[in-house]
Design an enzyme around this catalytic site. Structure first.
Site, PDB file in Angstrom:
ATOM      1  N   ASN A 265       0.826  -1.218   0.000  1.00  0.00           N
ATOM      2  CA  ASN A 265       0.000   0.000   0.000  1.00  0.00           C
ATOM      3  C   ASN A 265       0.856   1.261   0.000  1.00  0.00           C
ATOM      4  O   ASN A 265       0.577   2.219  -0.727  1.00  0.00           O
ATOM      5  CB  ASN A 265      -0.923   0.008   1.217  1.00  0.00           C
TER       6      ASN A 265
ATOM      7  N   GLU B 187      -5.673  -7.267   5.711  1.00  0.00           N
ATOM      8  CA  GLU B 187      -5.061  -8.290   4.854  1.00  0.00           C
ATOM      9  C   GLU B 187      -5.140  -9.678   5.475  1.00  0.00           C
ATOM     10  O   GLU B 187      -4.401 -10.584   5.107  1.00  0.00           O
ATOM     11  CB  GLU B 187      -3.606  -7.931   4.559  1.00  0.00           C
TER      12      GLU B 187
ATOM     13  N   ASP C  50      -5.623  -3.085  -3.313  1.00  0.00           N
ATOM     14  CA  ASP C  50      -6.909  -3.760  -3.523  1.00  0.00           C
ATOM     15  C   ASP C  50      -6.816  -4.787  -4.650  1.00  0.00           C
ATOM     16  O   ASP C  50      -7.449  -5.851  -4.585  1.00  0.00           O
ATOM     17  CB  ASP C  50      -7.993  -2.741  -3.851  1.00  0.00           C
TER      18      ASP C  50
END
Length: 233
Positions: free
Chosen positions: A113, A148, A122
């Site tokens: 991320n 996650e 995503d």
């Protein structure tokens, strides 16, 4: 075809024929002699009702899916997982001690991320969900636990087979090249997996989850990208 509207044609004044048609499930009727305008109006009315009912069913189905599934991955959400696991682990279920559970966590996912952005993150989660779905049976349930972290519930499964599935899944993830929009080249992702099985120690759904989470922590502490198990008793 069971919801297709049926417009019956009956002879004027033939009440017996009309009652019989209604018993068979017609949605509307028109009496002979037929007036063209009335026929067109009634047919259009049935078509509108049919389309409206179809939209209602579609919206209801979407609402149910939204209530049960995770918006990003399409897997079941934590709320549905809890209900499903509670049912499997209830005292009324004679096979509750044959439930195995995998707790899966993507290793160092925060770096994905931070490096490539949340959209790319995503995309990794979506591909990861696809890999999980392909590696489990129809009777198993995969859910996004949060962030996650993912959970796979495997009913009627012994520890040996559950470990085999977990290891197969771990290899599938580590061998996969994840294509993401934030990178010119595919990236590698690994996962750590904690495995627990119901038993005297894990007699409830919450205890089973805690046990699998402890096994996951062991896998992380041991260097990640591996499967660790908790004792069943």
């Amino acid at each position: 075809t069971r919801r297709v509207p049926i417009l019956a044609l009956v002879d004027e004044g033939d009440t017996k024929q009309l009652v019989r048609a209604m018993e068979l499930g017609v949605t509307d009727y028109i009496a002979r002699p037929i007036d063209r305008n009335e026929l067109v109006a009634r047919a259009k009315s049935q078509i509108r009702n049919r389309r409206y009912a179809r939209r209602l069913r579609s919206n209801m189905q979407k609402s149910m899916e939204m209530a049960m599934t995770d918006a990003v991955t399409g897997l079941y959400n934590r709320h549905f997982l809890s209900s499903h696991l509670d049912n499997l682990m209830s005292n009324e279920n004679e096979k509750r001690r044959k439930v195995s559970l995998l707790m899966i966590d993507l290793d160092k996912f925060k770096l994905v991320n931070d490096t490539y952005g949340h959209v790319s993150g995503d995309e990794v989660l979506q591909e990861f969900a696809r890999l999980i779905t392909n590696d489990i049976r129809n009777i198993d349930l995969a859910a996004r636990f949060g962030g996650e972290e993912f959970v796979v519930v495997m009913p009627e499964t012994n520890l040996e087979y559950a470990h085999f599935v977990a290891e197969r899944l771990r290899r599938s993830i580590s061998d996969e090249l994840f294509e993401i929009s934030g990178s010119d080249a595919p990236i590698k992702v690994t996962a750590s997996i904690g495995l627990a099985m119901a038993g005297e120690k894990n007699s409830t759904s919450s205890k089973l989850l805690v046990s699998a989470d402890a096994a996951l922590y062991q896998a992380k502490e041991a260097g990640r990208n591996r499967v660790c198990c908790q004792e069943t008793e």
